[in-house]
Structure formats: C-alpha cells, structure tokens
Design a protein around this motif. Structure first.
Motif, PDB file in Angstrom:
ATOM      1  N   TYR A  27       0.786  -1.223   0.000  1.00 29.06           N
ATOM      2  CA  TYR A  27       0.000   0.000   0.000  1.00 29.06           C
ATOM      3  C   TYR A  27       0.824   1.282   0.000  1.00 29.06           C
ATOM      4  O   TYR A  27       0.270   2.368   0.131  1.00 29.06           O
ATOM      5  N   THR A  28       2.153   1.181  -0.151  1.00 30.51           N
ATOM      6  CA  THR A  28       2.998   2.372  -0.213  1.00 30.51           C
ATOM      7  C   THR A  28       3.964   2.257  -1.380  1.00 30.51           C
ATOM      8  O   THR A  28       4.192   1.169  -1.906  1.00 30.51           O
ATOM      9  N   ASN A  29       4.544   3.407  -1.735  1.00 29.45           N
ATOM     10  CA  ASN A  29       5.463   3.432  -2.875  1.00 29.45           C
ATOM     11  C   ASN A  29       6.887   3.796  -2.502  1.00 29.45           C
ATOM     12  O   ASN A  29       7.771   3.728  -3.347  1.00 29.45           O
ATOM     13  N   ASP A  30       7.121   4.245  -1.274  1.00 27.70           N
ATOM     14  CA  ASP A  30       8.481   4.597  -0.881  1.00 27.70           C
ATOM     15  C   ASP A  30       8.700   4.241   0.582  1.00 27.70           C
ATOM     16  O   ASP A  30       7.758   3.953   1.315  1.00 27.70           O
ATOM     17  N   GLN A  31       9.944   4.273   0.992  1.00 28.62           N
ATOM     18  CA  GLN A  31      10.310   3.846   2.341  1.00 28.62           C
ATOM     19  C   GLN A  31       9.708   4.751   3.415  1.00 28.62           C
ATOM     20  O   GLN A  31       9.287   4.275   4.470  1.00 28.62           O
ATOM     21  N   HIS A  32       9.642   6.051   3.147  1.00 33.92           N
ATOM     22  CA  HIS A  32       9.078   6.974   4.128  1.00 33.92           C
ATOM     23  C   HIS A  32       7.602   6.656   4.393  1.00 33.92           C
ATOM     24  O   HIS A  32       7.166   6.568   5.546  1.00 33.92           O
TER      25      HIS A  32
END
Length: 164
Positions: A27-32
């Motif tokens: 559900y996310t696209n980056d580490q942050h």
C-alpha cells in the motif's frame, strides 16, 4: 496498561512484524510512506490489543487489523499516509528485511499486485502467505466460496498484467 500486557504485545509484534511490512509494501510506494504506515498499523494494533480475545491466532487478527488500517488510510488519502506522534508509546522492534534476490522477485510481484484494487491486493497478500481459503475468508469477512471465486478472478487478472 500493564507491563505484562505490553511485553506480550511487543513479543507478538516482533514475531509477526513481517506481516505488517508486507502489507506496507503493498500500500505504499516509498520507504518513508512504508515507515509511516508501519507506525500507524502498530499504533492501531496496540490500541486494539486489549480487546484481542484469542478466538483466532494472533497473526490472523493482526492481518485483519493491519489490512483494515492500510485500506482505510489508503482510501481516505490516496496520497502519503498521515500518522500521529505517540511519544508515550515506544516499542523496541527489530526491523527484519528480506535478502536482495528475494527483494527483486518481490518487487516484480508487488509491481503487478499494485495494479489491483484494495480488496484484490489484500486477497493476494493472504494467498501468498499460504493462508487457506477458510482463513482468507475469516480475515476478510467474506464467505469461503466468495474468497475462492475472487482469487480465481484475480489470478486471471494477474496473468494478463504479467503476460499482456
């Protein structure tokens, strides 16, 4: 809450944290954003933990809370997940990561899965976690037959995405 309850929660979370990391990757696209969602899921798990009755395995309950949190936040924002700062709740959780080869394969798979809708993503995730259709149905709150039908449709859809 008691120190005993906190210790039990931290132990369970440490043993099952890969579940949350995998959901965060979906559900996310980056580490942050991944870290923010992991924090929010952890907070929601902590808030709900006193109500965990043990009727199901901890991991099944954790799937449900984590998926519901991720889907709810994703639908509300459709952008970076907003989190709250909880200075009073601090857990020492070791980060467990996959090796490089596994990460490459997972990245390809997650790329295809990210093209699915929220419910389809959750079903694929549970299926890839080797959950049987009864467990998938219980976690998702649907019938076992519905879980089977949806998974067959998703498999066809993924095949078309991967092999256009």
């Amino acid at each position: 809450m008691s120190k005993k309850l906190e210790a039990e929660f931290v132990k369970q979370l440490n043993e099952n944290q890969n579940i949350v990391h995998k959901i965060c990757r979906l559900y996310t696209n980056d580490q942050h954003a991944h870290n923010d969602l992991f924090q929010e899921v952890t907070v929601q798990l902590w808030r709900a933990y006193p109500k965990f009755r043990g009727d199901s395995k901890f991991s099944t309950w954790m799937y449900r809370v984590a998926l519901n949190t991720a889907i709810t936040l994703y639908r509300k924002s459709k952008r970076r997940v907003k989190t709250q700062d909880y200075d009073s709740v601090q857990f020492k959780i070791e980060d467990q990561q996959e090796d490089d080869e596994q990460m490459e394969q997972l990245t390809l798979l997650y790329g295809a899965v990210k093209q699915l809708n929220d419910i389809e993503k959750a079903l694929v995730f549970l299926y890839l976690e080797d959950k049987n259709y009864r467990e998938i149905a219980e976690t998702m709150g649907i019938t076992e037959v519905n879980a089977r039908v949806k998974m067959n449709r998703i498999k066809t859809k993924l095949t078309k995405i991967i092999n256009p």
